[in-house]
Design an enzyme around this catalytic site. Structure first.
Site, mmCIF file in Angstrom:
data_model
loop_
_atom_site.group_PDB
_atom_site.id
_atom_site.type_symbol
_atom_site.label_atom_id
_atom_site.label_comp_id
_atom_site.label_asym_id
_atom_site.label_seq_id
_atom_site.Cartn_x
_atom_site.Cartn_y
_atom_site.Cartn_z
ATOM 1 N N SER A 182 0.820 -1.206 0.000
ATOM 2 C CA SER A 182 0.000 0.000 0.000
ATOM 3 C C SER A 182 0.858 1.262 0.000
ATOM 4 O O SER A 182 1.634 1.492 -0.919
ATOM 5 C CB SER A 182 -0.948 -0.054 1.199
ATOM 6 O OG SER A 182 -1.920 0.951 1.145
ATOM 7 N N ASP A 230 -2.281 6.196 -3.288
ATOM 8 C CA ASP A 230 -1.139 5.518 -2.689
ATOM 9 C C ASP A 230 -0.683 4.419 -3.636
ATOM 10 O O ASP A 230 -1.189 4.300 -4.757
ATOM 11 C CB ASP A 230 -1.492 4.976 -1.306
ATOM 12 C CG ASP A 230 -2.650 3.996 -1.335
ATOM 13 O OD1 ASP A 230 -3.431 4.041 -2.303
ATOM 14 O OD2 ASP A 230 -2.795 3.197 -0.393
ATOM 15 N N ASP A 285 -1.097 1.249 -3.997
ATOM 16 C CA ASP A 285 -2.027 0.273 -4.576
ATOM 17 C C ASP A 285 -3.387 0.882 -4.883
ATOM 18 O O ASP A 285 -4.319 0.163 -5.245
ATOM 19 C CB ASP A 285 -2.180 -0.945 -3.666
ATOM 20 C CG ASP A 285 -2.891 -0.632 -2.356
ATOM 21 O OD1 ASP A 285 -2.885 0.546 -1.932
ATOM 22 O OD2 ASP A 285 -3.448 -1.565 -1.745
ATOM 23 N N ASP A 314 -5.891 2.064 -3.241
ATOM 24 C CA ASP A 314 -7.139 1.805 -2.529
ATOM 25 C C ASP A 314 -7.551 3.010 -1.691
ATOM 26 O O ASP A 314 -8.548 2.970 -0.983
ATOM 27 C CB ASP A 314 -7.058 0.541 -1.672
ATOM 28 C CG ASP A 314 -6.025 0.617 -0.560
ATOM 29 O OD1 ASP A 314 -5.244 1.599 -0.516
ATOM 30 O OD2 ASP A 314 -5.979 -0.319 0.274
#
Length: 445
Positions: A102, A241, A243, A245
């Site tokens: 992340s 960020d 990833d 999400d």
């Protein structure tokens, strides 16, 4: 034994704490729990990753563990975490695995696991997976045609782009947006989705090389984005960020619009449209008191959960609610996805701007953020310290001083030996003083 799963999967320094050997064990255990063998059927797993270099190594290990357990793997390559969750459901897979840390620095990595339907795992399922790892309970390994196969998906990105695009109900023509992709998993799909909806897109930090993910950019480092929005005269900026999400935003002046303000904007919009279930928003204990005040004034109730978007998800699912999220920018809209989706969130924020003709600053002004001070205190036993009588007495005294004009939150970190001390108050000086006093008391225990 220390619990392997943290607030969002298994995470650690790649090739140190998180080794290929551990990744293989996690994959085999996940297969045993989520995709038990059944005669005549071959379960399928979706596997994706963010661009960090260690993801190549860990994806190979996870794929080996799954196929060694008789699970076929659909390798979707570099895609956002919410894309892996969506594809797990869309392809009818038994489970999905995302290799990502992340927003963490490049040397870290992690393994996030989704159950069928793209849902995050409950604590009891994680415990069962850990029991398989600890007890080496995978059972007899298949041989011959029982070994799983690997297929590289050629249309995974296109399926996700089409899915998110269907959530856009208002064209974004005439809107200029700068998107900071954090050299991460959304570097290709986020600009494509925003442009498809009609926005003029300026992408920055969108050239991942495996080493530069989250490096001074993205949602944890907003300075580049703030500067770019002002320089280009853009209507807003979006920060993802590694990833993707999560989503944070910047208004046209360069001011940051955090996850709380984004939730406030979307909640009011959904209420106006008559689709905010029970006029209720779900947020975590970390959300600013200003959000609660703003929602109360807008006729919206706030349900509070523990920190972690999976706890938000549990509350959303149990109550059938339409919107929830975290101050950090994880926002979940269950009608479109099973987990936080930063790209979808940004699209809906821009759609609200297009629908109302109002600037992001104007929309976000529905909420006034109270000064919030957060201090992380390193301790030897976070749970013992957080519940120590001396610490609880200090919290009570701080709450007495604040009365109804602020709040105190003391909680152990989900991943480190830290106690997080948070104080909100009407005046920043008071918040600082109380937070520092509490942090000192915690450090003395």
């Amino acid at each position: 034994m220390t619990r392997l799963f943290g607030t969002d999967g298994v995470r650690g320094l790649a090739n140190d704490l998180l080794t290929p050997e551990l990744a293989l064990k996690v994959a085999r255990a996940a297969a045993a729990v989520l995709a038990p063998s059944s005669p005549g059927t071959t379960p399928v797993a979706v596997v994706g990753r963010d661009p960090r270099a260690s993801g190549e190594m860990l994806t190979a290990a996870v794929t080996a563990g799954l196929t060694a357990s008789g699970v076929d793997v659909v390798d979707v390559g570099v895609l956002p975490t919410p894309a892996v969750a969506f594809l797990t459901a869309d392809l009818g897979a038994a489970l999905g695995v995302m290799i990502s840390a992340s927003h963490n620095p490049m040397p870290d990595n992690g393994i996030k696991i989704f159950a069928a339907g793209g849902h995050k795992l409950d604590d009891d399922v994680e415990d069962r997976i850990e029991a398989h790892i600890a007890g080496d309970l995978q059972g007899a390994a298949p041989t011959g045609p029982g070994i799983g196969r690997v297929r590289v998906s050629s249309d995974a990105a296109g399926r996700y782009i089409a899915h998110v695009g269907r959530a856009s109900t208002h064209r974004l023509d005439g809107l200029t947006v700068v998107v900071d992709c954090a050299h991460g998993a959304a570097s290709e799909v986020a600009p494509a989705i925003y442009a498809q909806a009609g926005a003029d897109v300026i992408a920055i930090n969108a050239d991942p090389d495996g080493l530069n993910i989250n490096d001074g950019c993205g949602s944890t480092h907003m300075e580049d984005l703030q500067k770019a929005v002002v320089e280009h005269g853009a209507d807003l900026g979006i920060a993802h960020d590694g990833d993707a999400d999560r989503c944070l935003a910047v208004d046209s002046s360069g001011a940051i619009v955090d996850g709380d303000a984004i939730m406030a904007v979307l909640a009011v919009g959904l209420k106006d449209a008559g689709v905010l279930t029970d006029d209720t928003l779900v947020a975590t204990v970390m959300s600013n008191l200003g959000l609660h005040i703003a929602m109360r004034e807008a006729g919206i109730s706030v349900r509070t959960t523990a920190v972690g978007d999976r706890y938000v998800l549990e509350e959303l699912r149990s109550g059938g609610f339409a919107l929830g999220g975290e101050q950090s920018g994880h926002v979940v809209i269950p009608s479109f996805g099973t987990t936080g989706d930063g790209v979808l969130t940004a699209l809906l924020v821009m759609g609200r701007m297009a629908e109302t003709g109002r600037s992001l600053a104007d929309l976000a002004s529905v909420m006034t953020t109270l000064p919030q001070v957060l201090i992380n205190v390193k301790v030897s036993d976070k749970r013992a310290v957080a519940s120590a009588p001396a610490v609880l007495d200090a919290v009570s005294e701080a709450e007495r001083i604040l009365g109804d004009s602020g709040r105190v939150l003391l909680r152990p970190s989900g991943t480190e030996q830290l106690v997080r001390v948070m104080v909100e108050a009407a005046e920043v000086d008071l918040a600082n003083r109380l937070a520092e006093d509490l942090a000192s008391r915690v450090g003395q225990v």
